[in-house]
Every structure is written in C-alpha cells, then in structure tokens.
Design a protein around this motif. Structure first.
Motif, PDB file in Angstrom:
ATOM      1  N   GLN A   1      20.994  39.432  34.841  1.00 36.96           N
ATOM      2  CA  GLN A   1      19.769  39.222  35.616  1.00 36.96           C
ATOM      3  C   GLN A   1      18.591  39.944  34.963  1.00 36.96           C
ATOM      4  O   GLN A   1      17.499  39.381  34.820  1.00 36.96           O
ATOM      5  CB  GLN A   1      19.985  39.717  37.042  1.00 36.96           C
TER       6      GLN A   1
ATOM      7  N   GLN B   1      16.559  27.426  43.524  1.00 40.67           N
ATOM      8  CA  GLN B   1      17.302  27.726  42.307  1.00 40.67           C
ATOM      9  C   GLN B   1      17.398  29.222  42.058  1.00 40.67           C
ATOM     10  O   GLN B   1      18.424  29.724  41.597  1.00 40.67           O
ATOM     11  CB  GLN B   1      16.640  27.022  41.109  1.00 40.67           C
ATOM     12  N   SER B   2      16.331  29.924  42.374  1.00 39.05           N
ATOM     13  CA  SER B   2      16.324  31.380  42.171  1.00 39.05           C
ATOM     14  C   SER B   2      17.347  32.054  43.068  1.00 39.05           C
ATOM     15  O   SER B   2      18.105  32.926  42.619  1.00 39.05           O
ATOM     16  CB  SER B   2      14.923  31.937  42.447  1.00 39.05           C
TER      17      SER B   2
ATOM     18  N   ASN C   1      25.385  34.960  40.798  1.00 36.81           N
ATOM     19  CA  ASN C   1      25.530  35.896  39.684  1.00 36.81           C
ATOM     20  C   ASN C   1      25.562  37.362  40.098  1.00 36.81           C
ATOM     21  O   ASN C   1      26.080  38.189  39.348  1.00 36.81           O
ATOM     22  CB  ASN C   1      24.383  35.698  38.682  1.00 36.81           C
TER      23      ASN C   1
ATOM     24  N   SER D   1      20.970  31.199  41.960  1.00 35.82           N
ATOM     25  CA  SER D   1      21.374  32.014  40.815  1.00 35.82           C
ATOM     26  C   SER D   1      21.671  33.453  41.236  1.00 35.82           C
ATOM     27  O   SER D   1      22.662  34.045  40.804  1.00 35.82           O
ATOM     28  CB  SER D   1      20.271  31.986  39.760  1.00 35.82           C
TER      29      SER D   1
END
Length: 414
Positions: free
Chosen positions: A56, A146-147, A154, A150
């Motif tokens: 990240q 999308q942010s 993750n 993720s």
C-alpha cells in the motif's frame, strides 16, 4: 551510507554494505547485489500482514513520484492551463492526506462496515452515504469503490484472516456444515463451508470460511475435492474434524466418504422432509394445498391482484397483509402460506368469488387448513429454535463472535 528512498526500508535497517536486519523479527539477512527485491521476497514470505502494508505504501509513493515527474515536465503554458480555481484550491487544502491518522481510521471503519454488514462495494458511491460522510467529517477525502476494494482485500483481509486462523487453532475439535445453493442473480452454484466448535473458554465459535463456485457437475467427487481444498487452505487437519453436517443428497454423502470424514444428516432438513412427506400422503390434503399454491402464485404474479386484495382488506378492516408463497427450499414456507391465508380468509373468499378462474374454498376446506396449521405450528417453532444462532447457548450474556472479532481487529489497528 546512501539515503534510502524505498518504502521497504521501513521494515529493515542496514547493518553493513551486505547485511540488513529485519525490524520485525530481528533476524539478519544477507543482501546480495544491494538491491531491494530480496528484501521484498523476505518480507512477503515471513511477514504477510506487513507486506500488505508495504504494498500500500509503495503504491502511494509510486503515484506521488509519477505526479511529481509529470508536473516537472510541464511547460509554463501547460501549468497555467491546469491551474485550479481558488475554491478548488481551498477545498483541496481542507482534505486530509490519505496517510493522515484519522483518514486511515475512517478507511478501516468503512471497509469493516462493508464486510460486517455484507454491503456491496458501490455503497460508498451512493449519494446518501457521501452526503453523510461530508457532513460528519468534511476533511475526509471520500474515494471510489476501487480504492476501498483494494484496501479491504490487501490490508484488512490479511489481518482478519490471521485472526480467524488463531480462533481455529484454539479449537481442539470442530465440525463443519456444507451446502450447495444457487444464486439466481448470477446464475451460479455455490458451495459454502462453515465451521463450528467450542474454544477453551467454553464459548461457541461459528465461522463462515469460504464460498466457492461449482462450475462442474455437482458430483460427490467434485464436492470432496472442493472441501479438501478449503480445508487445506485454512490448514485444518482431517483428524481435527469431528463431523460434517449435511443434507440428504447422495452427492454430499459420497463427498464425505471420499474425504474420509464422519458425516451426519441435518436434523432440521430431515424434519422438513418428514413434514412434506406426511402432507403428500393424504389425497385431500394434497389437493387442498395445491389450491393454496395456485392462489398464492396468482397474487405473487399480479400487482393488480395484490391491489384489489388490499382494497378488500381495507373495507373489511383487516390488516394489510400480502399472500405468502410456498417455496420447497425454504423451511416453514408451507406453514407460513397456510397461516397467512387463514389470517386474511374473508378477503380471499371475496376475491375468489369474483374470479371464478381461481379455486374456491369450502367451509370444510378452511376448517382443514386451520387444523393443518395447528399441527404444523410446533414444527415451525422447533425449526426456528434449532436453526437459531443461539440455539445451544444457555448464557444470554455471552458476547457474539462478530463483536469479538471486530474488537480484536480494532485493537490490532491501534
């Protein structure tokens, strides 16, 4: 020593030109070639959670470097064209940076909300949610789906996965339930895997571990292969499994035999099979239930019929209740259909009297339906009791598992 710009050096310190020390496990590591690829491989294999954090940070640094390079390559004319308005500049200045402590905290809370409440990712793009966040915390820069997808996959998922693994380790023995069901919207069959056990504090633990698509035929061998893959993925040894609870399908029985796991029929599933078998024996009851299904299907397929039935209920002073349709795969739906028809009996009689294409109920039919509902009522109560999430918990003050996990994750973030 030269200055270190890579985010990987957050987790390592340089001992000398060829050796580094891991700040997490305090182990020394030979750094051949003086590159950072070996450090990344070491972090990925030894520290999964920290590696997700590094990914990240590294992505954010790369994006900042690209933006800086693009800015430096722009001509004065291009820079003049891209100048924002005063209002936009002030608004940007008001937002927190993505690395801000409060911004990271809100990122985690939003992702947890999506996970715990089983919300779709596009929920964060809804106008109502965005207005709420802006009113509560105007400095938070709310991003797109999308942010958050993720961030959840993750960063949060590895933490939650490790927490679940620790919970599984605390169980000396566990049982699991497996079931195949179809998602109508996606048109795909899914195999679910849920474990159950009692930990050292004598608290019941239930965890939904996996849901995998079944693209092949639902044979016992295919199901057994999927179950073994899930078990190995979560590192659950076969000798730790006490029993597998399944339905009466021959493919599920064979899957248990192929996987060499003790299995048992689901009590509630067997109870529902007995109920339906008993109702199908009598010819009169079968024909009577067929009438109920025909009427329920009629109302569920016609908005006009529902509106007309509502009008009869208003005139008779009855509660505005809709007709419930029986579903073979939904427990107690037969009882619920009969009970609802009895509750709005007068409106149903008026409606069917004006629609001769529908079956008509005689007074004796209604008496038989009431007797049938009386007989089915205890089975409905038993089904609810045995299928409840706290069916075998005697202490009402026992905290629920979801809250326990949420509090544990929150402690790890802090």
């Amino acid at each position: 020593m030269r200055p270190k710009f890579s985010a990987i050096w957050t987790y390592f310190s340089e001992v000398d030109a060829d050796t580094v020390r891991c700040k997490i496990c305090d182990q020394t590591y030979s750094r051949k070639g003086r590159g950072t690829s070996g450090l990344r491989s070491y972090l990925k294999s030894r520290h999964e959670v920290e590696y997700a954090e590094y990914e990240q940070k590294n992505t954010a640094l790369k994006k900042a470097a690209v933006d800086k390079r693009k800015l430096s390559e722009e001509t004065p004319l291009q820079q003049a064209k891209r100048q924002v308005t005063l209002q936009e500049a002030l608004q940007r200045h008001q937002y927190w940076d993505t690395s801000h402590e409060k911004s990271c905290e809100l990122d985690n809370l939003i992702c947890e909300m999506l996970a715990f409440q089983d919300l779709p990712f596009n929920f964060v793009e809804g106008i109502g949610f965005r207005r709420l966040i802006h009113a509560v915390q105007p400095k938070y820069n709310l991003r797109g789906r999308q942010s958050y997808t993720s961030h959840l996959c993750n960063y949060i998922y590895p933490k939650l996965r490790n927490k679940v693994k620790n919970l599984i380790k605390d169980l000396q023995y566990l049982s699991f339930t497996a079931d195949i069901w179809t998602e109508p919207g996606a048109g795909v069959s899914l195999l679910s895997f849920t474990i159950h056990g009692i930990n050292n504090d004598f608290q019941r633990v239930s965890l939904f571990l996996k849901c995998v698509p079944l693209e092949e035929r639902h044979t016992g061998d295919v199901i057994a292969q999927k179950l073994d893959e899930i078990r190995e993925e979560w590192k659950i040894p076969r000798q730790k499994i006490h029993i597998m609870v399944r339905d009466g399908g021959s493919n599920m029985k064979r899957a248990a035999r192929v996987s060499q796991i003790n299995d048992i029929d689901c009590n509630i599933h067997q109870l529902q099979l007995c109920i339906r078998a008993a109702l199908a024996i009598g010819e009169y009851i079968s024909s009577l239930l067929a009438k109920c299904k025909q009427i329920a299907t009629h109302f569920n397929h016609s908005i006009i019929a529902q509106s007309e039935l509502k009008g009869f209920q208003e005139r008779l002073g009855l509660p505005l209740l809709s007709v419930i349709q029986d579903c073979p795969t939904r427990w107690n739906s037969m009882f619920n259909m009969i009970q609802r028809l009895i509750e709005i009996k007068d409106a149903i009689v008026l409606y069917t009297s004006q629609h001769t294409n529908l079956p008509q109920f005689t007074p004796n039919d209604w008496l038989q339906l009431e007797s049938c509902a009386t007989i089915l009522k205890p089975f409905e109560e038993a089904t609810k009791t045995m299928s409840g999430s706290e069916a075998f918990i005697r202490d009402p003050s026992n905290p629920c598992l979801d809250l326990h996990i949420a509090e544990s994750i929150e402690t790890e973030y802090k």
